[in-house]
Write an enzyme that holds these catalytic residues in place. Structure first.
Site, PDB file in Angstrom:
ATOM      1  N   SER A 147      17.721  -5.483  -2.181  1.00  0.00           N
ATOM      2  CA  SER A 147      17.805  -4.280  -1.334  1.00  0.00           C
ATOM      3  C   SER A 147      19.289  -3.950  -1.180  1.00  0.00           C
ATOM      4  CB  SER A 147      17.208  -4.582   0.047  1.00  0.00           C
ATOM      5  OG  SER A 147      17.580  -3.606   0.997  1.00  0.00           O
ATOM      6  N   TYR A 160      15.486  -9.628   7.635  1.00  0.00           N
ATOM      7  CA  TYR A 160      15.399  -8.961   6.328  1.00  0.00           C
ATOM      8  C   TYR A 160      16.758  -8.985   5.625  1.00  0.00           C
ATOM      9  CZ  TYR A 160      14.082  -5.279   2.978  1.00  0.00           C
ATOM     10  OH  TYR A 160      13.800  -4.556   1.836  1.00  0.00           O
TER      11      TYR A 160
HETATM   12  N1  NAP Z   1      10.777   0.720   0.046  1.00  0.00           N
HETATM   13  C1  NAP Z   1      12.077   0.550   0.181  1.00  0.00           C
HETATM   14  O1  NAP Z   1      12.800   1.429   0.665  1.00  0.00           O
HETATM   15  C2  NAP Z   1      12.725  -0.727  -0.272  1.00  0.00           C
HETATM   16  C3  NAP Z   1      14.120  -0.762  -0.316  1.00  0.00           C
HETATM   17  C4  NAP Z   1      14.743  -1.914  -0.730  1.00  0.00           C
HETATM   18  C5  NAP Z   1      14.006  -2.994  -1.117  1.00  0.00           C
HETATM   19  N2  NAP Z   1      12.654  -2.950  -1.071  1.00  0.00           N
HETATM   20  C6  NAP Z   1      11.921  -4.154  -1.488  1.00  0.00           C
HETATM   21  O2  NAP Z   1      10.981  -3.817  -2.477  1.00  0.00           O
HETATM   22  C7  NAP Z   1       9.886  -4.744  -2.416  1.00  0.00           C
HETATM   23  C8  NAP Z   1       8.579  -3.966  -2.373  1.00  0.00           C
HETATM   24  O3  NAP Z   1       8.572  -3.170  -1.210  1.00  0.00           O
HETATM   25  P1  NAP Z   1       7.660  -1.878  -1.044  1.00  0.00           P
HETATM   26  O4  NAP Z   1       8.515  -0.844  -0.470  1.00  0.00           O
HETATM   27  O5  NAP Z   1       6.896  -1.591  -2.270  1.00  0.00           O
HETATM   28  O6  NAP Z   1       6.695  -2.409   0.123  1.00  0.00           O
HETATM   29  P2  NAP Z   1       5.129  -2.268   0.369  1.00  0.00           P
HETATM   30  O7  NAP Z   1       4.644  -0.954  -0.087  1.00  0.00           O
HETATM   31  O8  NAP Z   1       4.913  -2.690   1.776  1.00  0.00           O
HETATM   32  O9  NAP Z   1       4.519  -3.378  -0.623  1.00  0.00           O
HETATM   33  C9  NAP Z   1       4.754  -4.736  -0.385  1.00  0.00           C
HETATM   34  C10 NAP Z   1       3.983  -5.533  -1.418  1.00  0.00           C
HETATM   35  O10 NAP Z   1       4.221  -6.930  -1.176  1.00  0.00           O
HETATM   36  C11 NAP Z   1       2.973  -7.597  -1.141  1.00  0.00           C
HETATM   37  N3  NAP Z   1       3.057  -8.776  -0.292  1.00  0.00           N
HETATM   38  C12 NAP Z   1       3.555  -8.885   0.968  1.00  0.00           C
HETATM   39  N4  NAP Z   1       3.421 -10.140   1.420  1.00  0.00           N
HETATM   40  C13 NAP Z   1       2.827 -10.846   0.414  1.00  0.00           C
HETATM   41  C14 NAP Z   1       2.421 -12.191   0.276  1.00  0.00           C
HETATM   42  N5  NAP Z   1       2.578 -13.095   1.261  1.00  0.00           N
HETATM   43  N6  NAP Z   1       1.866 -12.584  -0.889  1.00  0.00           N
HETATM   44  C15 NAP Z   1       1.683 -11.689  -1.892  1.00  0.00           C
HETATM   45  N7  NAP Z   1       2.061 -10.404  -1.822  1.00  0.00           N
HETATM   46  C16 NAP Z   1       2.616  -9.982  -0.672  1.00  0.00           C
HETATM   47  C17 NAP Z   1       1.988  -6.541  -0.620  1.00  0.00           C
HETATM   48  O11 NAP Z   1       0.682  -6.833  -1.070  1.00  0.00           O
HETATM   49  P3  NAP Z   1      -0.509  -7.424  -0.171  1.00  0.00           P
HETATM   50  O12 NAP Z   1      -0.327  -6.912   1.228  1.00  0.00           O
HETATM   51  O13 NAP Z   1      -1.718  -6.928  -0.873  1.00  0.00           O
HETATM   52  O14 NAP Z   1      -0.367  -8.908  -0.283  1.00  0.00           O
HETATM   53  C18 NAP Z   1       2.501  -5.306  -1.342  1.00  0.00           C
HETATM   54  O15 NAP Z   1       1.974  -5.237  -2.642  1.00  0.00           O
HETATM   55  C19 NAP Z   1      10.131  -5.621  -1.180  1.00  0.00           C
HETATM   56  O16 NAP Z   1      10.742  -6.834  -1.584  1.00  0.00           O
HETATM   57  C20 NAP Z   1      11.128  -4.799  -0.368  1.00  0.00           C
HETATM   58  O17 NAP Z   1      11.945  -5.585   0.448  1.00  0.00           O
HETATM   59  C21 NAP Z   1      11.988  -1.842  -0.650  1.00  0.00           C
END
Ligand code: NAP
Length: 256
Positions: A147, A160
């Site tokens: 991130s 985080y």
């Molecule tokens: N969106 C942003 O602005 C942003 C920015 C920087 C970094 N990121 C990073 O990008 C990554 C994905 O984020 P996103 O925005 O796509 O979030 P999201 O839409 O909330 O998706 C999170 C994913 O992680 C899975 N997950 C969470 N806990 C889990 C566990 N214990 N075991 C297996 N799977 C798990 C969830 O699936 P289930 O609930 O089905 O398990 C879901 O598929 C994260 O690492 C986040 O920190 C996001």
């Protein structure tokens, strides 16, 4: 190699965690589009099956793997079973992640530990177990989804930001240790990407306006904005890129 060959993942198997929605779901589709067989891992069975079916419907190869990345026994068993079946991942995308937002004074240690377990301990365990097969093959690509909070801090996001800084360190340590075995480790540092993880921020008018004005390209990112960065780091094209943090944020961090 031709440009097409440089980005061809035919014959590769990719494991993408957090592939049931958001960034991971798009990343799984991208890797499948480039020719990889993709294993989509997360906890939500039906969402995973739907995501895998969408890839298959487009002619790609994909299958769901119900897995809680915090369950070390299950992670170890899943990777061992893939190795035994001759299907050890060549590519690992450590994408599953969570955030806890709360002022420091109101934060709870158990919630803090949950963020650490999901965002840091799990990627370490997955990298360790996936690297066994990669080192044996003499090829591998590990991409950790960090991130912009690997680079700076933010109020109410101490757990985080701590894990995302730490994943940058893990990425560099993996790069140093696994590079001689033909395995690279890199990280992507996304800026503000519209997914479920930040719905509360998207619907906060003041925050939404601040993202638009503080991001030089003038908008939130979409999950597709990360696709080419991921493909590059997984493909033959990036063979000499190792231990790199690739910021994909529309320029947010260069102005802050
Ligand atoms: N969106 C942003 O602005 C942003 C920015 C920087 C970094 N990121 C990073 O990008 C990554 C994905 O984020 P996103 O925005 O796509 O979030 P999201 O839409 O909330 O998706 C999170 C994913 O992680 C899975 N997950 C969470 N806990 C889990 C566990 N214990 N075991 C297996 N799977 C798990 C969830 O699936 P289930 O609930 O089905 O398990 C879901 O598929 C994260 O690492 C986040 O920190 C996001």
């Amino acid at each position: 190699m031709t440009p097409a060959q440089l980005f061809d993942l035919s014959g590769r198997t990719a494991l993408v965690t957090g592939a049931s929605r958001g960034i991971g779901k798009t990343m799984a589709q991208t890797l499948a589009d480039a020719g990889a067989e993709v294993i989509l891992a997360a906890r939500s069975k039906s969402a995973l099956e739907e995501a895998a079916a969408a890839i298959t419907a487009k002619g790609g190869r994909a299958r769901p793997l119900v897995l809680d990345v915090c369950d070390e026994t299950a992670v170890t068993a899943s990777l061992a079973s893939l190795r035994d079946a001759g299907n050890a991942p060549d590519i690992l995308v450590n994408n599953a992640g969570i955030i806890e937002r709360s002022p420091l004074a109101e934060s709870r240690t158990d919630a803090w530990r949950n963020v650490v377990d999901t965002n840091l301990v799990a990627p370490y365990v997955l990298a360790r177990e996936a690297a066994r097969g990669m080192v044996a093959k003499g090829f591998g690509r590990i991409v950790n989804i960090a991130s912009i909070m690997a680079l700076h801090g933010k109020r109410n996001a101490h757990a985080y930001a701590s894990t995302k800084h730490a994943i940058a360190g893990l990425t560099k340590a993996l790069a140093a240790e696994l590079g001689p075995s033909g395995v690279t480790a890199n990280a992507i540092c996304p800026g503000y990407i519209r997914t479920e993880i930040n719905v509360a921020l998207q619907t906060d008018q003041a925050f939404d306006a601040s993202v638009r004005t503080r991001t030089p390209v003038g908008r939130w990112g979409e999950t597709s904005d990360l696709a080419t960065a991921l493909l590059f780091l997984c493909a033959p094209a990036s063979a000499y890129v190792n231990g790199h943090l690739l910021v994909v944020d529309g320029g947010f961090t260069v102005t802050h």
